[in-house]
Design a protein around this motif. Structure first.
Motif, PDB file in Angstrom:
ATOM      1  N   ASP A 323       0.842  -1.190   0.000  1.00 32.73           N
ATOM      2  CA  ASP A 323       0.000   0.000   0.000  1.00 32.73           C
ATOM      3  C   ASP A 323       0.881   1.244   0.000  1.00 32.73           C
ATOM      4  OD1 ASP A 323       0.671   0.761   2.788  1.00 32.73           O
ATOM      5  OD2 ASP A 323      -0.493  -1.026   3.302  1.00 32.73           O
ATOM      6  N   ARG A 324       0.289   2.376  -0.339  1.00 32.20           N
ATOM      7  CA  ARG A 324       1.062   3.595  -0.523  1.00 32.20           C
ATOM      8  C   ARG A 324       1.752   4.048   0.763  1.00 32.20           C
ATOM      9  NH1 ARG A 324       3.111   4.022  -4.862  1.00 32.20           N
ATOM     10  NH2 ARG A 324       3.697   6.135  -4.232  1.00 32.20           N
ATOM     11  N   VAL A 327       4.918   2.074   1.007  1.00 27.80           N
ATOM     12  CA  VAL A 327       5.874   2.524  -0.006  1.00 27.80           C
ATOM     13  C   VAL A 327       6.541   3.821   0.437  1.00 27.80           C
ATOM     14  CG1 VAL A 327       6.124   3.361  -2.373  1.00 27.80           C
ATOM     15  CG2 VAL A 327       4.677   1.380  -1.902  1.00 27.80           C
ATOM     16  N   ARG A 328       5.739   4.779   0.913  1.00 26.90           N
ATOM     17  CA  ARG A 328       6.306   6.063   1.328  1.00 26.90           C
ATOM     18  C   ARG A 328       7.254   5.901   2.515  1.00 26.90           C
ATOM     19  NH1 ARG A 328       1.080   7.975  -0.187  1.00 26.90           N
ATOM     20  NH2 ARG A 328       0.270   7.574   1.905  1.00 26.90           N
ATOM     21  N   ARG A 549       7.254   8.934  -7.540  1.00 22.36           N
ATOM     22  CA  ARG A 549       6.163   8.340  -6.756  1.00 22.36           C
ATOM     23  C   ARG A 549       6.414   6.864  -6.434  1.00 22.36           C
ATOM     24  NH1 ARG A 549       2.664  10.775 -10.817  1.00 22.36           N
ATOM     25  NH2 ARG A 549       1.971   8.698 -11.412  1.00 22.36           N
ATOM     26  N   TRP A 550       7.475   6.318  -6.982  1.00 24.50           N
ATOM     27  CA  TRP A 550       7.768   4.883  -6.884  1.00 24.50           C
ATOM     28  C   TRP A 550       6.527   4.083  -7.287  1.00 24.50           C
ATOM     29  CZ3 TRP A 550      12.805   3.668  -5.555  1.00 24.50           C
ATOM     30  CH2 TRP A 550      13.131   2.316  -5.596  1.00 24.50           C
ATOM     31  N   ASP A 551       6.102   4.322  -8.513  1.00 23.96           N
ATOM     32  CA  ASP A 551       4.867   3.707  -9.004  1.00 23.96           C
ATOM     33  C   ASP A 551       5.120   3.103 -10.387  1.00 23.96           C
ATOM     34  OD1 ASP A 551       2.315   2.904  -9.486  1.00 23.96           O
ATOM     35  OD2 ASP A 551       1.372   4.828  -9.045  1.00 23.96           O
ATOM     36  N   TRP A 554       1.889   2.232 -12.509  1.00 22.45           N
ATOM     37  CA  TRP A 554       1.277   3.338 -13.267  1.00 22.45           C
ATOM     38  C   TRP A 554       1.983   3.529 -14.601  1.00 22.45           C
ATOM     39  CZ3 TRP A 554       3.967   7.881 -14.512  1.00 22.45           C
ATOM     40  CH2 TRP A 554       3.202   8.853 -15.175  1.00 22.45           C
TER      41      TRP A 554
END
Length: 654
Positions: A323-324, A327-328, A549-551, A554
């Protein structure tokens, strides 16, 4: 037989004296067209559909059935998918015979003595410890960070076949996660095959499996092992002495009994693509194995390829992501140098190779006694130079190849033919002074060494790839893929010369740039522990946004959507046909291509050759491969002189 028109089984009689040794999977010698040739015994039958006279087997080369039925079936499927021949795939699937190793293995087996690479005792069906079935259970240290992680382990332990596309967290100990997945698979009574890109990753995964499974419970397969060790490891897997095989792409066909899991790490690395015909990709081979054997599959990495995203969007696999908030908490602080706030503070950030933000970030990490990693896309000193007067690229007078400088005092030399150009003069203006067009890793190390006197500087690249570096203040200059790891992570990671990655004339330029950046940024400490990453690029670019965003998911979805719109792989199936113009035209004239096929080209290839691209919808992929293989068979039967290279889904289209 590698010839396309002979790509089918042939029937032979088995003489009585060879009956016991002539079992499916053994190497044999037979007479074919008057010559003694090598072959594989694929199947024994009571009769033949051939109405003519049958010849006899000449010899069973070895009674060792090295070609497993599952691998033979896989090889045929891979050959059909890539418009190749079974003989070429089997050459990749089974290593060359090593008679001394074979003799030693059989002797030890008869005496019930374990070999050097074999387990000390019988391989257990399950580890001694309990199978992890809950986030806080033993053996699942990292998977609970991903909401779907514990369920993935339970499915593996229960003998089911989950399929996952795993996006690893920053700083993730991915070998340990794979080792936990393998332990759960072995606990369920099944085996596993894992493939990584290079020997550095293989060493890390090998150590993690040794810790998770115990000594002697797996083998490593790699071309770097040498013929004897590689064949011994292969026989250990084929005989069922071990249930787990890991390796580079040489392991993608490894024979494993009761296969329950296939996995690949960093499937975007071009080392996973086999450079020999029929040019299969390790990811596609492993996914085919999972389909044929009803096994689980994990495609993992810090980034995500468009091919992996297609697996998620079609429902073939589920994504395993954190989940975000997690990750953050795990990611370093990441900043670009080309956005408006940075340009306001430092107007030279748009053109400087090492903007003030990057320099300040490195200085602060070194003052905190933390190591700094600097990623440079090009190796060498000055791999490309130009005239200092008119900026014309310096080319070799003999072959027109690019000139490079090997050192500060070195003489310019051609990167293609190696000739020294000591008396070089610019053909445009006559100037004799040269300036850097592209700066390599060694020149970067020299510049940073002067900028930070007294700080140790190490280089990791083609000449010497460092696996680890000690903690404490120090600079590590590395080319992509050669970044070492350090205890606790790097205090700062600088990603230089982003233009060299982003401006490549390649369909995968953005995807490859993000893959390399994430792999380096993943080695930094979390932001809470002082970890910072600086990318020398415009923050508005899509790959940079994905990094910030380390995504990776996406960006992969965005890439796949664009390729669907433009009609590029993996949204479609594409094949390249390369050869002399007349040979390419001849093959395509013979091919009964699907009605939906589109021909793109021709475009110049290397030398006097040209390339045509054939594009079809994915649903017509099998028809395209069959048409090209059949056309190649017609040309082979006619003994056409000019060869044509067929590649289905080539990595490079342009």
């Amino acid at each position: 037989m590698p010839l396309a028109h002979l790509d089918r089984p042939f029937d032979y009689l088995v003489p009585a004296e060879l009956d016991a040794d002539a079992v499916p999977g053994v190497r044999v010698k037979v007479r074919f067209a008057g010559q003694l040739v090598d072959g594989w015994l694929l199947e024994r039958a009571d009769d033949s559909g051939h109405t003519g006279r049958l010849a006899y087997l000449e010899k069973v080369v070895s009674p060792e059935p090295v070609l497993a039925p599952e691998v033979a079936r896989l090889a045929r499927t891979v050959a059909d998918r890539y418009a190749g021949s079974l003989a070429d795939v089997l050459r990749l699937a089974v290593p060359p015979r090593h008679a001394r190793v074979e003799k030693d293995v059989r002797a030890r087996a008869a005496a019930d003595v374990p070999g050097p690479d074999a387990p000390d005792g019988p391989v257990p069906d399950a580890p001694d410890g309990p199978v992890p079935d809950a986030p806080d259970g033993p053996g699942a240290d990292g998977w609970p960070d991903y909401p779907a992680g514990p369920a993935l382990l339970r499915a593996l332990a229960d003998g089911r076949a989950p399929r996952a596309v795993w996006s690893a967290l920053p700083g993730e100990d991915w070998p340990a996660r794979y080792a936990e997945a393998v332990a759960a698979t072995v606990a369920g009574g099944r085996g596993a095959v894992l493939v990584v890109a290079d020997n550095r990753d293989l060493d890390r995964l090998d150590a993690a499996l040794h810790e998770a499974l115990g000594p002697g419970r797996h083998v490593s397969l790699s071309a770097a092992l040498g013929p004897a060790r590689r064949y011994r490891a292969f026989l250990a897997a084929r005989r069922g002495d071990v249930a787990v095989v890991v390796g580079t792409r040489a392991a993608m066909f490894a024979p494993v009994a009761r296969l329950g899991l296939v996995a690949i790490w960093d499937d975007g690395d071009d080392l996973h693509a086999e450079p020999r015909a029929p040019y299969p990709h390790a990811r596609e081979v492993l996914l085919t194995r999972a389909q044929l054997a009803d096994a689980a599959a994990i495609v993992g990495g810090y980034t995500r390829t468009a091919e992996a995203q297609l697996l998620v969007e079609t429902g073939w696999a589920r994504e395993v992501v954190a989940d975000r908030a997690t990750v953050r908490a795990r990611m370093p602080a990441i900043a670009p140098t080309g956005d408006d706030p940075q340009l306001a503070r430092d107007p030279g950030a748009a053109t400087a190779r090492l903007p003030s933000l990057a320099w300040t970030t490195a200085r602060e990490a070194l003052r905190a006694d933390l190591p700094v990693l600097v990623q440079v896309p090009r190796r060498g000193y000055l791999p490309s130079v130009a005239c200092a007067e008119c900026r014309t690229p310096a080319r070799c007078p003999h072959c027109a190849g690019p000139l490079a400088l090997p050192s500060a005092e070195g003489t310019p030399a051609c990167r293609w033919c190696g000739r020294v150009a000591a008396a070089y003069a610019c053909p445009e203006c006559g100037g004799r002074r040269l300036r850097a067009s592209v700066t390599g890793a060694r020149r970067t190390a020299e510049e940073l060494g002067r900028a930070f006197p007294g700080v140790p500087v190490r280089i990791s690249g083609r000449e010497e790839v460092l696996a680890t570096v000690p903690g404490g203040a120090g600079l590590v200059i590395a080319t992509p893929g050669a970044e070492p790891v350090t205890e606790g992570g790097f205090g700062a990671v600088l990603l230089l010369d982003s233009w060299a990655l982003l401006t490549r004339a390649d369909l995968r330029a953005g995807e490859e740039a993000l893959r390399r950046w994430l792999a380096a940024a993943a080695l930094a400490r979390p932001a809470a522990a002082g970890g910072r990453v600086v990318v020398v690029a415009d923050g508005a670019l899509a790959p940079v946004q994905a990094l910030l965003r380390w995504d990776a998911g996406w960006f992969a979805a965005r890439e796949l959507a664009e390729r669907r719109e433009l009609g590029f792989p993996p949204a479609v199936r594409m094949a390249s046909v390369t050869g002399a113009p007349a040979a390419v035209a001849d093959l395509l004239a013979e091919a009964r291509l699907p009605a939906e096929a589109e021909l793109l080209g021709p475009v110049p290839a290397d030398g006097e050759r040209e390339r045509m691209l054939v594009r079809v919808p994915r649903a017509r992929a099998a028809a395209l491969a069959d048409a090209l293989h059949s056309a190649a068979g017609v040309r082979a039967a006619r003994k056409a002189v000019d060869p044509v290279r067929l590649q289905v889904d080539p990595l490079a289209l342009f």
